[in-house]
Design an enzyme around this catalytic site. Structure first.
Site, PDB file in Angstrom:
ATOM      1  N   SER A  73       7.252  -7.911   2.188  1.00 39.43           N
ATOM      2  CA  SER A  73       6.142  -7.086   2.642  1.00 39.43           C
ATOM      3  C   SER A  73       5.316  -7.901   3.626  1.00 39.43           C
ATOM      4  O   SER A  73       5.370  -9.144   3.631  1.00 39.43           O
ATOM      5  CB  SER A  73       5.264  -6.645   1.463  1.00 39.43           C
ATOM      6  OG  SER A  73       5.977  -5.811   0.581  1.00 39.43           O
ATOM      7  N   SER A  88       8.228  -0.430  -1.966  1.00 36.30           N
ATOM      8  CA  SER A  88       7.771  -0.894  -0.660  1.00 36.30           C
ATOM      9  C   SER A  88       8.730  -0.422   0.416  1.00 36.30           C
ATOM     10  O   SER A  88       9.946  -0.624   0.322  1.00 36.30           O
ATOM     11  CB  SER A  88       7.678  -2.422  -0.665  1.00 36.30           C
ATOM     12  OG  SER A  88       7.377  -2.919   0.615  1.00 36.30           O
ATOM     13  N   ARG A 104       8.935   6.198   0.742  1.00 35.77           N
ATOM     14  CA  ARG A 104       8.362   5.702  -0.512  1.00 35.77           C
ATOM     15  C   ARG A 104       8.269   6.822  -1.539  1.00 35.77           C
ATOM     16  O   ARG A 104       8.553   6.619  -2.727  1.00 35.77           O
ATOM     17  CB  ARG A 104       6.982   5.087  -0.263  1.00 35.77           C
ATOM     18  CG  ARG A 104       7.002   3.709   0.368  1.00 35.77           C
ATOM     19  CD  ARG A 104       5.656   3.008   0.241  1.00 35.77           C
ATOM     20  NE  ARG A 104       4.582   3.726   0.905  1.00 35.77           N
ATOM     21  CZ  ARG A 104       4.130   3.445   2.127  1.00 35.77           C
ATOM     22  NH1 ARG A 104       4.701   2.477   2.832  1.00 35.77           N
ATOM     23  NH2 ARG A 104       3.129   4.117   2.650  1.00 35.77           N
ATOM     24  N   LYS A 117       5.581 -12.255   0.960  1.00 34.44           N
ATOM     25  CA  LYS A 117       4.497 -11.576   1.670  1.00 34.44           C
ATOM     26  C   LYS A 117       4.240 -12.363   2.941  1.00 34.44           C
ATOM     27  O   LYS A 117       3.890 -13.546   2.891  1.00 34.44           O
ATOM     28  CB  LYS A 117       3.221 -11.520   0.827  1.00 34.44           C
ATOM     29  CG  LYS A 117       2.076 -10.755   1.499  1.00 34.44           C
ATOM     30  CD  LYS A 117       2.345  -9.260   1.542  1.00 34.44           C
ATOM     31  CE  LYS A 117       1.153  -8.502   2.103  1.00 34.44           C
ATOM     32  NZ  LYS A 117       1.312  -7.046   2.002  1.00 34.44           N
ATOM     33  N   GLY A 126      19.259   1.929   3.144  1.00 34.51           N
ATOM     34  CA  GLY A 126      19.250   1.805   1.692  1.00 34.51           C
ATOM     35  C   GLY A 126      18.077   0.957   1.222  1.00 34.51           C
ATOM     36  O   GLY A 126      16.927   1.315   1.391  1.00 34.51           O
ATOM     37  N   GLY A 163       0.818  -1.197   0.000  1.00 33.56           N
ATOM     38  CA  GLY A 163       0.000   0.000   0.000  1.00 33.56           C
ATOM     39  C   GLY A 163       0.855   1.252   0.000  1.00 33.56           C
ATOM     40  O   GLY A 163       2.011   1.241   0.439  1.00 33.56           O
ATOM     41  N   GLN A 207      17.062  -6.015   4.107  1.00 32.16           N
ATOM     42  CA  GLN A 207      16.895  -6.156   2.648  1.00 32.16           C
ATOM     43  C   GLN A 207      17.742  -5.077   1.982  1.00 32.16           C
ATOM     44  O   GLN A 207      17.247  -4.062   1.539  1.00 32.16           O
ATOM     45  CB  GLN A 207      15.424  -6.003   2.273  1.00 32.16           C
ATOM     46  CG  GLN A 207      14.508  -6.988   2.991  1.00 32.16           C
ATOM     47  CD  GLN A 207      13.094  -6.464   3.131  1.00 32.16           C
ATOM     48  OE1 GLN A 207      12.407  -6.278   2.123  1.00 32.16           O
ATOM     49  NE2 GLN A 207      12.654  -6.216   4.360  1.00 32.16           N
ATOM     50  N   GLY A 208      19.033  -5.308   1.958  1.00 39.16           N
ATOM     51  CA  GLY A 208      19.957  -4.283   1.520  1.00 39.16           C
ATOM     52  C   GLY A 208      20.549  -3.573   2.720  1.00 39.16           C
ATOM     53  O   GLY A 208      20.161  -3.809   3.866  1.00 39.16           O
ATOM     54  N   PRO A 209      21.507  -2.668   2.488  1.00 34.38           N
ATOM     55  CA  PRO A 209      22.173  -1.964   3.593  1.00 34.38           C
ATOM     56  C   PRO A 209      21.195  -1.126   4.402  1.00 34.38           C
ATOM     57  O   PRO A 209      20.178  -0.653   3.887  1.00 34.38           O
ATOM     58  CB  PRO A 209      23.199  -1.074   2.863  1.00 34.38           C
ATOM     59  CG  PRO A 209      23.356  -1.676   1.506  1.00 34.38           C
ATOM     60  CD  PRO A 209      22.045  -2.303   1.173  1.00 34.38           C
ATOM     61  N   ARG A 216       9.012  -8.872   8.421  1.00 34.11           N
ATOM     62  CA  ARG A 216       9.852  -8.566   7.256  1.00 34.11           C
ATOM     63  C   ARG A 216      11.286  -9.035   7.491  1.00 34.11           C
ATOM     64  O   ARG A 216      11.923  -9.605   6.590  1.00 34.11           O
ATOM     65  CB  ARG A 216       9.822  -7.063   6.963  1.00 34.11           C
ATOM     66  CG  ARG A 216       8.501  -6.549   6.423  1.00 34.11           C
ATOM     67  CD  ARG A 216       8.616  -5.125   5.908  1.00 34.11           C
ATOM     68  NE  ARG A 216       8.928  -4.163   6.956  1.00 34.11           N
ATOM     69  CZ  ARG A 216       8.033  -3.429   7.599  1.00 34.11           C
ATOM     70  NH1 ARG A 216       6.737  -3.576   7.320  1.00 34.11           N
ATOM     71  NH2 ARG A 216       8.407  -2.560   8.529  1.00 34.11           N
TER      72      ARG A 216
END
Length: 388
Positions: A251, A367, A348, A181, A378, A104, A373-375, A213
């Protein structure tokens, strides 16, 4: 890997070695409102898409992106009713088989849209592979007490391995991106678990979403051989920010009970023009990471994609996260201190605007909540495109 997951993995691998070559198509479609499936209905009516070949949907709805964002559930319900009617299937049953991953929040120039992933037999005399492949899987329903704990990490890892087998991908190195998800703990779910003597990792719904997450990202890393199956690492969820996966996009939402997996990678068992590239972003201003991903797909942004290259992009998926230090490249930002607008909405809009500016298109899955999920501060950017 559990015995059941290992057995399923081996069975699916054997099945795919004996099945015909397959091809993936991606249709990126607009929505006039969160329940609008008219664009997909038109493709079904025209025979361009077969309902039984739709294997996943990933989309952006215009809600707030929070725990109480019911635009995700509204779209999911509408999708399952449309496909259920075409297939003669119970929509509730179909929802347990078809991943529908929604985020969303379409702040700024982001446009509400959804990407439909269609898996079919390859055309006659297709060019040599490998090409982009897709696999999907569901974990068993996740108890509230398991969310944000190592049990969820293992459940996600098992489901990712099943999705690899479903895609016909044997080597984790060939996996480009895994979209997860996951469920979260609402106040009602927390109370029910507590009453049953099963305390939850957090009764705060927003922290529960973050923990889910994080567990999803750890689960992808575990399945792809980037992390050990060590329950002691559970303490690192939301704490060890040096631990992250560059191929996981996760997500969460109240509309799901299990961990839904959509896995994308390259396989010699697949044909077609689609390829994918993915790269972590160092921070919210890492525009060079976006252009490097495009360059790996033969797309040139100078500084924006030209019209021909823009039409070659089939989908773009981005994860981003407000920097916990309250600054970006040494300059103070106020998104974490704004009591009027949630920080996820700030990030976002900011990252969505940057990536949309490079692609020349606001139909991007952006999202927030990129824990592991990455640095830290980041995230990552992934693009699917047609190549010559």
């Amino acid at each position: 890997m559990s015995f059941r997951a290992a057995l399923v993995f081996q069975i699916l691998r054997c099945m795919h070695r004996s099945t015909p070559l397959r091809q993936l198509q991606v249709f990126r479609l607009p929505m006039a409102h969160p329940g609008d499936l008219s664009a997909l209905a038109a493709l079904l009516d025209a025979g361009r898409v077969r309902a039984d070949e739709v294997v996943a949907v990933i989309g952006k709805t215009e809600g707030n992106g929070g725990v109480n964002d019911f635009t995700r559930g509204y779209f999911t319900q509408s999708l399952m009713h449309l496909l259920g009617a075409r297939l003669g299937r119970d929509p509730a049953e179909l929802q347990r088989e078809l991943p529908c991953v929604l985020s969303g929040g379409t702040e700024g120039v982001l446009s509400p849209h959804y990407s439909v992933f269609v898996r079919s037999a390859a055309s006659a005399n297709p060019p040599a592979g490998p090409a982009l492949a897709i696999g999907r899987a569901f974990s068993p329903p996740t108890p509230a007490a398991d969310i944000g704990r190592w049990a969820q990490v293992r459940a996600v890892a098992d489901a990712v391995r099943s999705a690899m087998a479903d895609a016909g991908i044997d080597d984790p190195a060939d996996v480009c991106f895994v979209q997860v998800k996951g469920p979260c703990v609402t106040a009602a779910r927390a109370a029910a678990a507590q009453a049953a003597g099963q305390p939850v990792a957090s009764a705060d719904p927003n922290r529960s979403m973050a923990l889910s997450r994080a567990a999803g990202a750890f689960g992808v890393a575990l399945a792809l051989g980037e992390m050990a199956d060590d329950p002691a690492l559970e303490a690192g969820l939301l704490a060890r920010l040096d631990l992250w996966c560059a191929r996981a996009g996760v997500s969460t939402g109240v509309e799901v009970q299990a961990n839904e997996i959509v896995l994308l990678g390259h396989s010699a068992h697949w044909r077609g023009p689609l390829r994918m590239a993915c790269e972590p972003m160092a921070d919210a201003l890492d525009l060079p990471a976006v252009t490097r991903v495009l360059a790996r797909l033969g797309l040139r942004a100078e500084p924006q994609l030209g019209e021909a290259d823009r039409h070659r992009v089939a989908a773009a998926l981005v994860k981003c996260e407000p920097d916990r230090r309250g600054e970006v490249r040494g300059s103070r930002v106020t998104m974490l201190d704004d009591t009027d607008i949630n920080a996820q909405r700030h990030i976002r809009a900011a990252v969505g605007g940057m990536v949309s500016g490079v692609l020349g298109d606001g139909r991007i899955f952006v999202s927030g909540g990129a824990e592991h999920q990455g640095p830290d501060g980041g995230g990552l950017v992934a693009v699917i495109a047609e190549v010559a």
